[in-house]
Design a protein around this motif. Sequence first.
Motif, PDB file in Angstrom:
ATOM      1  N   ALA A   1       5.694 -88.937 110.119  1.00 42.19           N
ATOM      2  CA  ALA A   1       5.559 -87.815 111.045  1.00 42.19           C
ATOM      3  C   ALA A   1       5.335 -86.509 110.292  1.00 42.19           C
ATOM      4  N   ALA A   2       6.031 -86.331 109.167  1.00 39.50           N
ATOM      5  CA  ALA A   2       5.855 -85.122 108.367  1.00 39.50           C
ATOM      6  C   ALA A   2       4.442 -85.051 107.801  1.00 39.50           C
ATOM      7  N   LEU A   3       3.930 -86.183 107.332  1.00 40.12           N
ATOM      8  CA  LEU A   3       2.572 -86.226 106.806  1.00 40.12           C
ATOM      9  C   LEU A   3       1.561 -85.920 107.903  1.00 40.12           C
ATOM     10  N   PHE A   4       1.797 -86.468 109.085  1.00 40.12           N
ATOM     11  CA  PHE A   4       0.898 -86.244 110.221  1.00 40.12           C
ATOM     12  C   PHE A   4       0.875 -84.753 110.578  1.00 40.12           C
ATOM     13  N   ARG A   5       2.044 -84.130 110.683  1.00 41.08           N
ATOM     14  CA  ARG A   5       2.122 -82.709 111.037  1.00 41.08           C
ATOM     15  C   ARG A   5       1.437 -81.853 109.985  1.00 41.08           C
ATOM     16  N   ALA A   6       1.655 -82.188 108.720  1.00 35.42           N
ATOM     17  CA  ALA A   6       1.058 -81.398 107.645  1.00 35.42           C
ATOM     18  C   ALA A   6      -0.465 -81.473 107.684  1.00 35.42           C
ATOM     19  N   ALA A   7      -0.997 -82.673 107.909  1.00 36.02           N
ATOM     20  CA  ALA A   7      -2.455 -82.830 107.967  1.00 36.02           C
ATOM     21  C   ALA A   7      -3.033 -82.061 109.142  1.00 36.02           C
ATOM     22  N   ARG A   8      -2.342 -82.114 110.291  1.00 35.88           N
ATOM     23  CA  ARG A   8      -2.796 -81.351 111.462  1.00 35.88           C
ATOM     24  C   ARG A   8      -2.793 -79.852 111.158  1.00 35.88           C
ATOM     25  N   ALA A   9      -1.719 -79.385 110.511  1.00 37.14           N
ATOM     26  CA  ALA A   9      -1.597 -77.956 110.223  1.00 37.14           C
ATOM     27  C   ALA A   9      -2.632 -77.472 109.211  1.00 37.14           C
TER      28      ALA A   9
END
Length: 301
Positions: free
Chosen positions: A238-246
């Motif tokens: 989830a952290a990786l997903f949020r970072a990529a989106r950001a």
Amino acid sequence: MTHDPRSALLRAALDAAALGWHVFPLRPGTKRPALHGEQACPGAGECVSGHVKWEQRATTDPDRIRAAWSRAPFNVGIATGPSGLLVIDLDVPKDKSSSDAPCGATTFAALCERAGQAVPTTYRVRTASGGEHLYFTAPTGVRLTNTARTIGELVDTRAWGGYVVAAGSTTPTGPYEALCGPEVAALPDWLCGHLRPAPKPSQAPSVAVAGQSRRYADVALTAETQNVATAQRGAREAALFRAARALGRFVAWGDLPRHVVEQALQEAGETAGLTAAECRSTLRSALTWSITHNTRRRNAA
């Protein structure tokens, strides 16, 4: 004794409302709202000051519910946003000839396994098509909206702007049936991370602050990679997903090269304990989504 479908559907609507879920009528035997649309709005009654959509008209008022369901054997729609719900829709492949195609439940179970989590135990409804709806209470302070295949193939979600067909409703394909008691679990934090909207770009003029924007992008890259690298088990993907989106928006605006972002987050994800394949899969989908949805730089003039 003759079964009265109208009474059964009224009871389903009242039962849902008793749980605090906002309901509205669906056309008998269908999944479509029975309320008039904007084009056919008479501009009278509740709509005297403007068209009132189904989401706004959904109610928990027993008297309004009884009055509505006294007119026809309406199916029951639950407006997920006003009800404080996030419902995960696990669908089944429409192409029956492809027996090896994974269903939404299989895809979701695999996602949970990759996150180091068990499939959450919560209120479940079997849909007319043979899929499942998993009900969760939505987190406070975050306005989640509908998603389509954001989590995975044949896995959609319904929140603000969406609705689901309640248990007790019936279509020609089959009934909607509750599979357990109505105890609804809170949406897990790790799952919320996959559904949280990407941060909106600032509206500051881009030409005047191009240098500052690039510096901000560098700071954001450092912060996001640190967040991913230090994420705990169960929250890493989830952290990786949020970072990529950001960070994807900075790629779209030309502040960061995509390969730089991919390499930094790939290394951070592997440092956190994800496999290289897990990192690549999450990065590609999340970055591509963010770049696609941020192709216009903030208020470029």
